[in-house]
Write an enzyme that holds these catalytic residues in place. Structure first.
Site, PDB file in Angstrom:
ATOM      1  CB  THR A 138      51.652  24.124  58.336  1.00  0.00           C
ATOM      2  OG1 THR A 138      52.992  24.337  58.208  1.00  0.00           O
ATOM      3  CG2 THR A 138      51.277  23.308  59.392  1.00  0.00           C
ATOM      4  CG  ASN A 161      62.108  20.982  53.737  1.00  0.00           C
ATOM      5  OD1 ASN A 161      61.777  19.845  53.569  1.00  0.00           O
ATOM      6  ND2 ASN A 161      62.342  21.375  55.049  1.00  0.00           N
ATOM      7  CB  SER A 205      53.777  27.872  51.344  1.00  0.00           C
ATOM      8  OG  SER A 205      53.746  28.898  52.486  1.00  0.00           O
ATOM      9  CB  ALA A 206      52.416  33.117  49.024  1.00  0.00           C
ATOM     10  CB  CYS A 243      67.990  24.383  68.074  1.00  0.00           C
ATOM     11  SG  CYS A 243      69.781  24.491  68.108  1.00  0.00           S
TER      12      CYS A 243
HETATM   13  C1  LIG Z   1      58.053  25.557  54.224  1.00  0.00           C
HETATM   14  C2  LIG Z   1      57.632  24.270  54.209  1.00  0.00           C
HETATM   15  C3  LIG Z   1      56.399  23.776  54.775  1.00  0.00           C
HETATM   16  C4  LIG Z   1      55.393  24.469  55.651  1.00  0.00           C
HETATM   17  O1  LIG Z   1      54.768  25.650  54.708  1.00  0.00           O
HETATM   18  P1  LIG Z   1      54.289  26.945  55.624  1.00  0.00           P
HETATM   19  O2  LIG Z   1      53.428  27.470  54.700  1.00  0.00           O
HETATM   20  O3  LIG Z   1      55.264  27.987  56.107  1.00  0.00           O
HETATM   21  O4  LIG Z   1      53.504  26.503  56.645  1.00  0.00           O
HETATM   22  C5  LIG Z   1      55.679  22.473  54.439  1.00  0.00           C
HETATM   23  N1  LIG Z   1      56.756  21.709  53.552  1.00  0.00           N
HETATM   24  C6  LIG Z   1      57.792  22.290  53.016  1.00  0.00           C
HETATM   25  C7  LIG Z   1      58.502  21.327  51.956  1.00  0.00           C
HETATM   26  C8  LIG Z   1      58.098  23.393  53.370  1.00  0.00           C
HETATM   27  O5  LIG Z   1      59.351  23.640  52.789  1.00  0.00           O
END
Ligand SMILES: *Cc1c(COP(=O)(O)O)cnc(C)c1O
Length: 394
Positions: free
Chosen positions: A74, A153, A201-202, A327
């Site tokens: 994010t 996602n 993102s880790a 939600c």
């Molecule tokens: C989880 C996710 C995010 C956000 O990542 P964070 O590290 O949790 O802020 C952004 N884009 C996609 C496609 C995600 O799956």
């Protein structure tokens, strides 16, 4: 088998014990500030960050100095989109993205629209793919950035990123990709894919929460953008703030493990995925969301017609999954992704995402498909709509 079975790996993953083990020393003993250049504590931390930077870069075919550590995707998305918009506003004010992006991209784009930028939201087809001809047509001499996610996602669809990158490069437009769901799970190479900026993102691939990275291409072309965090010169000024050393170490280790295990994992996951999909699609009311083959190895998403999804979820409280509705405060909004691939409102609200990973056992997948099929069949028998449709067809 421990219940409930965790089938929400696309929301977050458990930390791999090997990742945790590597992180632990950096909390209490090697706790130094990576910016402290006068003593051993600082050097130790700096060295650990350098190792992590190399491991992260290696996984994506980048060079270490093009990695900027962040608190996750994010933040990486926010600083890159806003920073690029600000820096290149002389050149133009047009950004291209697509309707199925994560909210981190969509809402940052909305923020930029409120500040005078123009955003084109490309539509997707029934499988969730953008049309690269449409992308090409959308580019104007005012376009400064294209941001298209690598893998979705919710429905797992993998976009033709290599081709998107090529189109951007040919038109001298920067290309950012939200690769949060892809990195660590499928091969990603920033050079082959012509990626200029990429968010990672880790916690989506067995690393810790609150740790991630932004890839920023350093040459051909050299990308830079105005800082969005003021007060620190860390990460070349692109992301100020004391580095989260244990988190960064965890990200690096997660990258190293994925590089080693990815090939094998993809094969195992595809087999599990396709066996579950095959079983569930035998139900008369089930449809698969997302592309049948161009999809994440660990992602499954179904719509179920004629049954109440809340009753289904209630029945399946031994399975930890996601529904397609977010939600919001008062109302149940159907997923914007399922709406974008053309699912009617009522179907979009009745979807289920199952995502699994490194620690999911074969027996857990078998258990889940068995439970899911039985529960849906039972609800179908009770469903007034199903009774009506059966009597009509008789
Ligand atoms: C989880 C996710 C995010 C956000 O990542 P964070 O590290 O949790 O802020 C952004 N884009 C996609 C496609 C995600 O799956």
């Amino acid at each position: 088998m421990k219940l409930p079975v965790y089938l929400d790996y696309n929301a977050t993953t458990p930390v791999d014990p090997r990742v945790l083990e590597e992180m632990i020393p950096y909390f209490c003993s090697a706790f130094g500030n990576a910016s402290s250049s006068n003593h051993k504590f600082g050097w130790e931390a700096e060295q650990a960050v350098a190792v992590a930077r190399k491991r992260t870069a290696d996984l994506i075919g980048a060079i270490p100095r093009d990695i900027v550590f962040t608190s996750g995707s994010t933040e990486a998305i926010n600083i890159s989109l806003k920073g690029i918009a600000e820096t290149y506003s002389e050149k133009g004010n047009h950004i291209i993205t697509c309707t199925t992006e994560h909210k981190a991209v969509l809402e940052t784009c909305k923020y930029l629209e409120d500040r005078g930028f123009e955003v084109t939201y490309l539509e997707v087809d029934g499988d969730g793919l953008i049309d690269t001809n449409e992308l090409e047509k959308a580019i104007t001499n005012k376009t400064i950035l294209v941001s298209i996610m690598l893998a979705n996602n919710e429905i797992g669809t993998i976009q033709p990123v290599e081709e998107i990158g090529k189109i951007c490069r040919e038109n001298s437009v920067l290309f950012h990709t939200d690769a949060t769901q892809a990195v660590g799970k499928i091969p990603v190479n920033v050079d082959e894919m012509n990626i200029d900026l990429m968010s990672i993102s880790a916690h989506k691939f067995y690393g810790p929460k609150g740790s991630g990275a932004l890839y920023v291409r350093g040459r051909n072309p050299r990308v830079t953008f105005s800082k969005q965090t003021h007060g620190g010169s860390q990460e070349k000024g692109l992301r100020g703030g004391t580095l989260n050393v244990p988190g960064i170490v965890g990200l690096g280790k997660a990258c190293e493990l994925s590089a080693e295990e990815m090939e094998n994992e993809i094969e195992l996951h595809v087999r599990k995925r396709d066996s579950l999909i095959e079983k569930v699609l035998q139900l008369e009311n089930a449809t698969l969301n997302g592309h049948p083959t161009k999809r994440l190895p660990n992602n499954i998403n179904f719509c179920f017609s004629m049954i109440d999804i809340n009753a289904l979820i209630g029945d399946l409280n031994d399975l930890a999954m996601s529904t397609g509705s977010a939600c919001t405060s008062a109302s149940m909004e159907p997923s914007h992704v399922l709406t974008a691939i053309g699912r009617p409102h009522e179907l979009a609200g009745s979807s289920l995402r199952l995502s699994f990973g490194r620690f999911t056992k074969e027996e857990e997948i078998d258990y889940a498909s068995e439970r899911l099929v039985t529960a849906v069949q039972r609800l179908l028998q009770e469903s007034p709509q199903s009774i009506i449709s059966k009597s009509k067809s008789n």
